[in-house]
Scaffold this motif. Structure first.
Motif, PDB file in Angstrom:
ATOM      1  N   GLN A 100       0.834  -1.191   0.000  1.00 24.45           N
ATOM      2  CA  GLN A 100       0.000   0.000   0.000  1.00 24.45           C
ATOM      3  C   GLN A 100       0.879   1.256   0.000  1.00 24.45           C
ATOM      4  O   GLN A 100       0.612   2.209  -0.730  1.00 24.45           O
ATOM      5  N   ASN A 101       1.937   1.258   0.809  1.00 21.25           N
ATOM      6  CA  ASN A 101       2.846   2.407   0.841  1.00 21.25           C
ATOM      7  C   ASN A 101       3.523   2.613  -0.509  1.00 21.25           C
ATOM      8  O   ASN A 101       3.707   3.755  -0.947  1.00 21.25           O
ATOM      9  N   ASN A 102       3.912   1.523  -1.170  1.00 24.37           N
ATOM     10  CA  ASN A 102       4.520   1.641  -2.498  1.00 24.37           C
ATOM     11  C   ASN A 102       3.544   2.238  -3.490  1.00 24.37           C
ATOM     12  O   ASN A 102       3.914   3.074  -4.322  1.00 24.37           O
ATOM     13  N   GLU A 103       2.275   1.812  -3.441  1.00 21.61           N
ATOM     14  CA  GLU A 103       1.267   2.345  -4.356  1.00 21.61           C
ATOM     15  C   GLU A 103       1.021   3.827  -4.105  1.00 21.61           C
ATOM     16  O   GLU A 103       0.896   4.610  -5.049  1.00 21.61           O
ATOM     17  N   ILE A 104       0.968   4.231  -2.844  1.00 19.69           N
ATOM     18  CA  ILE A 104       0.766   5.645  -2.510  1.00 19.69           C
ATOM     19  C   ILE A 104       1.940   6.467  -3.001  1.00 19.69           C
ATOM     20  O   ILE A 104       1.762   7.546  -3.580  1.00 19.69           O
ATOM     21  N   ASP A 105       3.157   5.970  -2.792  1.00 18.18           N
ATOM     22  CA  ASP A 105       4.359   6.679  -3.243  1.00 18.18           C
ATOM     23  C   ASP A 105       4.380   6.821  -4.759  1.00 18.18           C
ATOM     24  O   ASP A 105       4.668   7.895  -5.290  1.00 18.18           O
ATOM     25  N   THR A 106       4.055   5.741  -5.470  1.00 20.29           N
ATOM     26  CA  THR A 106       4.031   5.789  -6.938  1.00 20.29           C
ATOM     27  C   THR A 106       2.977   6.767  -7.425  1.00 20.29           C
ATOM     28  O   THR A 106       3.223   7.559  -8.347  1.00 20.29           O
ATOM     29  N   ALA A 107       1.805   6.749  -6.828  1.00 15.05           N
ATOM     30  CA  ALA A 107       0.739   7.676  -7.226  1.00 15.05           C
ATOM     31  C   ALA A 107       1.164   9.121  -6.985  1.00 15.05           C
ATOM     32  O   ALA A 107       0.892  10.009  -7.814  1.00 15.05           O
ATOM     33  N   ALA A 108       1.830   9.368  -5.869  1.00 16.44           N
ATOM     34  CA  ALA A 108       2.291  10.726  -5.570  1.00 16.44           C
ATOM     35  C   ALA A 108       3.332  11.189  -6.581  1.00 16.44           C
ATOM     36  O   ALA A 108       3.323  12.350  -7.022  1.00 16.44           O
ATOM     37  N   ARG A 109       4.225  10.297  -6.977  1.00 18.75           N
ATOM     38  CA  ARG A 109       5.244  10.660  -7.978  1.00 18.75           C
ATOM     39  C   ARG A 109       4.619  10.949  -9.333  1.00 18.75           C
ATOM     40  O   ARG A 109       5.034  11.859 -10.038  1.00 18.75           O
ATOM     41  N   LEU A 110       3.624  10.163  -9.704  1.00 18.17           N
ATOM     42  CA  LEU A 110       2.969  10.370 -10.990  1.00 18.17           C
ATOM     43  C   LEU A 110       2.119  11.638 -10.987  1.00 18.17           C
ATOM     44  O   LEU A 110       1.916  12.250 -12.034  1.00 18.17           O
TER      45      LEU A 110
END
Length: 146
Positions: free
Chosen positions: A127-137
């Motif tokens: 979940q943390n990886n998905e949140i981080d990726t979404a924030a970067r995008l």
């Protein structure tokens, strides 16, 4: 590499009787790396159930059985030990073997605890990886600011 060498390598490969390796194909229908092998992916529910099984069954069972074995071994070492100055060699050997076994049980319990924590934390990490990726995008591009 010269063109002729490349052509020779291709010709040598084509002559071989074995089937060529194909990297541009789908995984087998059974998933994973081969026929009949289960897929390595698992659901969060399966991971939670595995962590629960470690917590409810494995750790208490290993601790309980380890205590029982320690008591039994202690009694056996005492029975074979020296009573009148002479004892069996088995007593000392059994005691050393049990010390090694106790260390292995402790390491197993540590490993089980580590695996339980990893199973529990996997969902959070994903979940943390998905949140981080979404924030970067979602960040504005440097080009957009020009």
């Amino acid at each position: 590499m010269a063109w002729r060498e490349w052509e020779q390598i291709k010709a040598d490969t084509a002559v071989r009787p074995s089937a060529p390796m194909r990297l541009n194909q789908l995984a087998p229908a059974a998933g994973g790396g081969g026929v009949g092998k289960p897929d390595m992916a698992s659901s969060p529910a399966a991971k939670k159930a595995a962590a629960q099984a470690i917590d409810d069954d494995l750790e208490p069972g290993i601790s309980r059985d380890g205590k029982h074995a320690a008591e039994t071994t202690r009694d056996t070492v005492k029975a074979f030990g020296a009573k009148d100055g002479h004892g069996w060699d088995t007593s000392g050997a059994l005691m050393r073997a049990h010390e090694t076994w106790e260390k292995q049980v402790k390491m197993l319990l540590i490993r089980l605890s580590s695996e339980k924590q990893a199973l529990s934390a996997t969902g959070i990490s994903m979940q943390n990886n998905e949140i981080d990726t979404a924030a970067r995008l979602a960040r504005p591009s440097r080009i957009q600011g020009i």
